[in-house]
Enzyme design. Structure first.
Site, PDB file in Angstrom:
ATOM      1  N   PHE A   1      -9.979  -0.028  -0.925  1.00 60.11           N
ATOM      2  CA  PHE A   1      -9.770  -0.995   0.148  1.00 60.11           C
ATOM      3  C   PHE A   1     -10.392  -2.326  -0.252  1.00 60.11           C
ATOM      4  O   PHE A   1     -11.537  -2.386  -0.675  1.00 60.11           O
ATOM      5  CB  PHE A   1     -10.381  -0.497   1.463  1.00 60.11           C
ATOM      6  CG  PHE A   1      -9.915  -1.322   2.620  1.00 60.11           C
ATOM      7  CD1 PHE A   1      -8.675  -1.094   3.188  1.00 60.11           C
ATOM      8  CD2 PHE A   1     -10.687  -2.377   3.094  1.00 60.11           C
ATOM      9  CE1 PHE A   1      -8.210  -1.892   4.233  1.00 60.11           C
ATOM     10  CE2 PHE A   1     -10.228  -3.176   4.135  1.00 60.11           C
ATOM     11  CZ  PHE A   1      -8.992  -2.939   4.701  1.00 60.11           C
TER      12      PHE A   1
ATOM     13  N   ASP B   1       0.868  -1.185   0.000  1.00 55.34           N
ATOM     14  CA  ASP B   1       0.000   0.000   0.000  1.00 55.34           C
ATOM     15  C   ASP B   1       0.907   1.237   0.000  1.00 55.34           C
ATOM     16  O   ASP B   1       1.334   1.705  -1.051  1.00 55.34           O
ATOM     17  CB  ASP B   1      -0.898  -0.114   1.236  1.00 55.34           C
ATOM     18  CG  ASP B   1      -1.929   0.982   1.361  1.00 55.34           C
ATOM     19  OD1 ASP B   1      -2.129   1.719   0.397  1.00 55.34           O
ATOM     20  OD2 ASP B   1      -2.548   1.114   2.430  1.00 55.34           O
TER      21      ASP B   1
ATOM     22  N   LYS C   1      -0.787  -0.888  -4.709  1.00 52.07           N
ATOM     23  CA  LYS C   1      -1.570   0.335  -4.944  1.00 52.07           C
ATOM     24  C   LYS C   1      -0.587   1.443  -5.308  1.00 52.07           C
ATOM     25  O   LYS C   1      -0.093   2.154  -4.419  1.00 52.07           O
ATOM     26  CB  LYS C   1      -2.336   0.725  -3.669  1.00 52.07           C
ATOM     27  CG  LYS C   1      -3.405  -0.260  -3.245  1.00 52.07           C
ATOM     28  CD  LYS C   1      -4.136   0.275  -2.009  1.00 52.07           C
ATOM     29  CE  LYS C   1      -5.084  -0.732  -1.441  1.00 52.07           C
ATOM     30  NZ  LYS C   1      -5.642  -0.317  -0.132  1.00 52.07           N
TER      31      LYS C   1
ATOM     32  N   ARG D   1     -12.473 -16.734  -1.405  1.00 49.80           N
ATOM     33  CA  ARG D   1     -11.479 -17.032  -2.450  1.00 49.80           C
ATOM     34  C   ARG D   1     -11.420 -15.928  -3.510  1.00 49.80           C
ATOM     35  O   ARG D   1     -10.467 -15.829  -4.265  1.00 49.80           O
ATOM     36  CB  ARG D   1     -11.765 -18.389  -3.098  1.00 49.80           C
ATOM     37  CG  ARG D   1     -13.063 -18.428  -3.859  1.00 49.80           C
ATOM     38  CD  ARG D   1     -13.266 -19.767  -4.515  1.00 49.80           C
ATOM     39  NE  ARG D   1     -14.461 -19.748  -5.321  1.00 49.80           N
ATOM     40  CZ  ARG D   1     -14.850 -20.731  -6.109  1.00 49.80           C
ATOM     41  NH1 ARG D   1     -14.124 -21.821  -6.178  1.00 49.80           N
ATOM     42  NH2 ARG D   1     -15.944 -20.639  -6.823  1.00 49.80           N
TER      43      ARG D   1
ATOM     44  N   ASP E   1      -7.893  -8.740   4.999  1.00 49.83           N
ATOM     45  CA  ASP E   1      -8.965  -8.575   5.980  1.00 49.83           C
ATOM     46  C   ASP E   1      -9.392  -7.129   6.179  1.00 49.83           C
ATOM     47  O   ASP E   1      -8.669  -6.193   5.826  1.00 49.83           O
ATOM     48  CB  ASP E   1      -8.481  -9.087   7.341  1.00 49.83           C
ATOM     49  CG  ASP E   1      -7.499  -8.112   7.997  1.00 49.83           C
ATOM     50  OD1 ASP E   1      -6.468  -7.810   7.373  1.00 49.83           O
ATOM     51  OD2 ASP E   1      -7.787  -7.627   9.106  1.00 49.83           O
TER      52      ASP E   1
HETATM   53  P1  IMP Z   1       1.959  -0.601   3.816  1.00 49.97           P
HETATM   54  O1  IMP Z   1       3.092  -0.512   4.803  1.00 49.97           O
HETATM   55  O2  IMP Z   1       1.142   0.663   3.800  1.00 49.97           O
HETATM   56  O3  IMP Z   1       2.412  -0.983   2.430  1.00 49.97           O
HETATM   57  O4  IMP Z   1       0.992  -1.687   4.426  1.00 49.97           O
HETATM   58  C1  IMP Z   1       0.727  -2.922   3.854  1.00 49.97           C
HETATM   59  C2  IMP Z   1      -0.201  -3.681   4.758  1.00 49.97           C
HETATM   60  O5  IMP Z   1      -1.417  -2.936   4.999  1.00 49.97           O
HETATM   61  C3  IMP Z   1      -0.647  -4.978   4.084  1.00 49.97           C
HETATM   62  O6  IMP Z   1       0.218  -6.053   4.389  1.00 49.97           O
HETATM   63  C4  IMP Z   1      -2.051  -5.162   4.651  1.00 49.97           C
HETATM   64  O7  IMP Z   1      -1.982  -5.846   5.885  1.00 49.97           O
HETATM   65  C5  IMP Z   1      -2.554  -3.763   4.908  1.00 49.97           C
HETATM   66  N1  IMP Z   1      -3.412  -3.265   3.795  1.00 49.97           N
HETATM   67  C6  IMP Z   1      -3.140  -2.264   2.932  1.00 49.97           C
HETATM   68  N2  IMP Z   1      -4.138  -2.080   2.049  1.00 49.97           N
HETATM   69  C7  IMP Z   1      -5.083  -3.016   2.359  1.00 49.97           C
HETATM   70  C8  IMP Z   1      -6.376  -3.340   1.776  1.00 49.97           C
HETATM   71  O8  IMP Z   1      -6.862  -2.761   0.801  1.00 49.97           O
HETATM   72  N3  IMP Z   1      -7.033  -4.369   2.377  1.00 49.97           N
HETATM   73  C9  IMP Z   1      -6.548  -5.055   3.439  1.00 49.97           C
HETATM   74  N4  IMP Z   1      -5.355  -4.784   4.002  1.00 49.97           N
HETATM   75  C10 IMP Z   1      -4.625  -3.764   3.470  1.00 49.97           C
END
Ligand code: IMP
Length: 182
Positions: A158, A109, A137, A174, A165
């Site tokens: 999201f 993300d 993303k 799935r 989750d």
């Molecule tokens: P980052 O450090 O912002 O890249 O965080 C990544 C983590 O945020 C992932 O491993 C997920 O646990 C959570 N995450 C980010 N976007 C989503 C989403 O759209 N759905 C569910 N979990 C998300």
């Protein structure tokens, strides 16, 4: 399990976004690339729990070269002002020195978690570290690093399902669902 037209996860409505068939196709493709790139290198796959459990199980089933798999978790804590939030791998059983590591993530993300993990992994002197993630993303990315194996680039929505989750729910489906627009 049928794809549901609408899903309520912990009080929020989600609609179908990416089907299990599309996911399976992309994973087959990623598996082909990994088998080719890591031939003779005995890679060590480190899937990051909890989100990556389904992706890792399906991806690693596509791997037909010798490899090892060790599930890990991340723990984050506040670093110094310059380092910000620091994420560290916990549950590591293998010696990483000289190994070819593939970090397996569900979704990148902001990229802050992976970027911090990459910095920490340097201390273990691996031969190489690459990232395999099912979703990215790009609009949300705040860190600059190469993502070598990526399933789908998605907009800043999201999503839940296929291991991902919301409030701990929704990992079991799935197919992947995204938050319904109001
Ligand atoms: P980052 O450090 O912002 O890249 O965080 C990544 C983590 O945020 C992932 O491993 C997920 O646990 C959570 N995450 C980010 N976007 C989503 C989403 O759209 N759905 C569910 N979990 C998300």
């Amino acid at each position: 399990m049928e794809t549901q037209t609408k899903l309520n996860v912990a009080g929020l409505d989600f609609v179908p976004y990416i089907s299990h068939k599309e996911i399976a196709q992309r994973i087959e493709h990623l598996g082909t690339e990994l088998n080719r790139d890591y031939e003779g290198l005995s890679p060590l796959f480190l899937p990051i729990l909890n989100g990556s459990f389904m992706f890792a199980a399906d991806l690693i089933r596509q791997i037909c070269i010798p490899c090892q798999v060790s599930f890990v978790k991340t723990a984050s804590y506040e670093g110094t002002q310059s380092t910000g939030k620091v994420s560290q791998l916990i549950g590591l059983e293998q010696d990483l020195e000289g190994r070819h590591i593939v970090l397996v993530e569900d979704i990148v993300d902001t990229g802050l978690t992976i970027a911090s993990l990459l910095r920490g992994l340097e201390n273990f002197r691996p031969a190489s570290v690459k990232i395999a993630t099912l979703f990215v993303k790009p609009e949300a990315l705040k860190e600059d690093f190469e993502i070598h194996y990526r399933g789908f680039d998605i907009p800043n929505k999201f999503i839940v399902g296929y291991g991902l989750d919301y409030e701990g729910f929704g990992r079991n489906y799935r197919d992947v669902y995204c938050l319904a627009e109001d």
